[in-house]
Design a protein around this motif. Structure first.
Motif, short mmCIF file in Angstrom:
data_model
loop_
_atom_site.label_atom_id
_atom_site.label_comp_id
_atom_site.label_asym_id
_atom_site.label_seq_id
_atom_site.Cartn_x
_atom_site.Cartn_y
_atom_site.Cartn_z
N GLN A 41 3.24 0.16 -6.43
CA GLN A 41 4.58 0.83 -6.50
C GLN A 41 4.76 1.73 -6.69
OE1 GLN A 41 6.99 -0.61 -9.58
NE2 GLN A 41 6.20 -3.42 -9.23
N ASN A 53 3.75 2.48 0.74
CA ASN A 53 4.99 3.13 -0.45
C ASN A 53 4.22 4.82 -0.35
OD1 ASN A 53 7.45 2.03 -0.81
ND2 ASN A 53 6.01 0.33 -2.75
N ARG A 105 11.60 3.22 -0.74
CA ARG A 105 10.54 2.64 -1.11
C ARG A 105 10.49 1.01 -0.73
NH1 ARG A 105 7.23 5.06 -3.81
NH2 ARG A 105 5.71 4.15 -4.62
N LYS A 106 9.28 -0.09 -0.17
CA LYS A 106 9.60 -1.33 -0.98
C LYS A 106 9.72 -1.23 -1.86
CE LYS A 106 5.12 -1.45 1.25
NZ LYS A 106 3.85 -1.84 1.77
N PRO A 107 10.14 -2.53 -2.42
CA PRO A 107 10.89 -4.07 -1.42
C PRO A 107 11.80 -3.31 -0.52
CG PRO A 107 11.57 -4.22 -3.14
CD PRO A 107 10.37 -2.70 -3.28
N ASN A 164 6.24 -6.56 -2.54
CA ASN A 164 6.81 -6.07 -2.24
C ASN A 164 7.49 -6.22 -0.74
OD1 ASN A 164 7.63 -3.99 -4.59
ND2 ASN A 164 5.84 -2.62 -5.12
N GLY A 209 10.50 -6.74 1.09
CA GLY A 209 11.30 -6.19 1.79
C GLY A 209 11.01 -6.85 3.21
#
Length: 193
Positions: free
Chosen positions: A21, A87, A118-120, A147, A151
């Motif tokens: 993350q 990310n 950022r993902k997601p 994620n 996404g």
């Protein structure tokens, strides 16, 4: 980074599950695991310290998983367009892809700092589709985490997950995916038989 804050290092197996993350979340998780409550005054210096260490070491010990280069070469030979969606910041992504020999196999690189999300969030995957001139419904995302699955699915892409990688300790078989493969070669066989 932790030693720079006067804290004991964490085992690699612990830190590995913190990856996925972004740097800020990795540093926060590491500080919490080292016994510091958040928010705390050590976060900003820790982020700076991590960034300096990461820039110095980025790509030096990294190697693609076995079979990845060969699988990507097979995808290229099948005329598939390939992108890396991450990310990770572009400043860290580019040197890493170059150091590992992956850069020449990619048609596009999409990072969270390029897109501003950022993902997601699906924006990263939609941006990759635009760069590759590919419709989301015609695109297969191969990822290793929730994620990636969330996404890609939100972007309207098909999803394959590898059983290895940085899944934050979660079993990828529990995620919404069109399939789980143990190797990238298995993914190639499904996408470009």
């Amino acid at each position: 980074m932790l030693a720079g804050q006067g804290l004991s290092p964490l085992p690699e197996r612990t830190v590995r599950d913190f990856i996925g993350q972004g740097i800020t979340r990795l540093v926060e998780r590491s500080l919490i695991a080292a016994g510091l409550p958040l928010p705390c005054e050590r976060l900003e210096p820790s982020l700076r310290g991590f960034g300096a260490h990461y820039a110095r070491l980025n790509g030096k010990l990294s190697r693609p998983y076995p079979g990845v280069i060969e699988a990507l070469e097979r995808m290229r030979a099948a005329k598939l367009k390939l992108a890396c969606v991450t990310n990770k910041a572009l400043a860290f992504t580019t040197p890493l892809l170059e150091a590992t020999g992956l850069a020449p196999l990619l048609d596009a690189v999409v990072t969270s700092d390029q897109v501003g999300r950022r993902k997601p969030h699906p924006a990263l995957f939609l941006h990759a589709c635009t760069m590759l001139q590919a419709a989301p419904g015609q695109t297969v995302v191969i990822g290793d985490s929730a994620n990636d699955a969330e996404g890609a699915r939100a972007a309207g892409c098909r999803v394959l997950l590898v059983s290895y990688g940085y899944s934050e300790g979660q079993d990828v078989r529990e995620l919404d995916a069109d399939g789980v493969v143990d190797t990238l070669a298995e993914a190639v066989a499904l996408i470009a038989p």
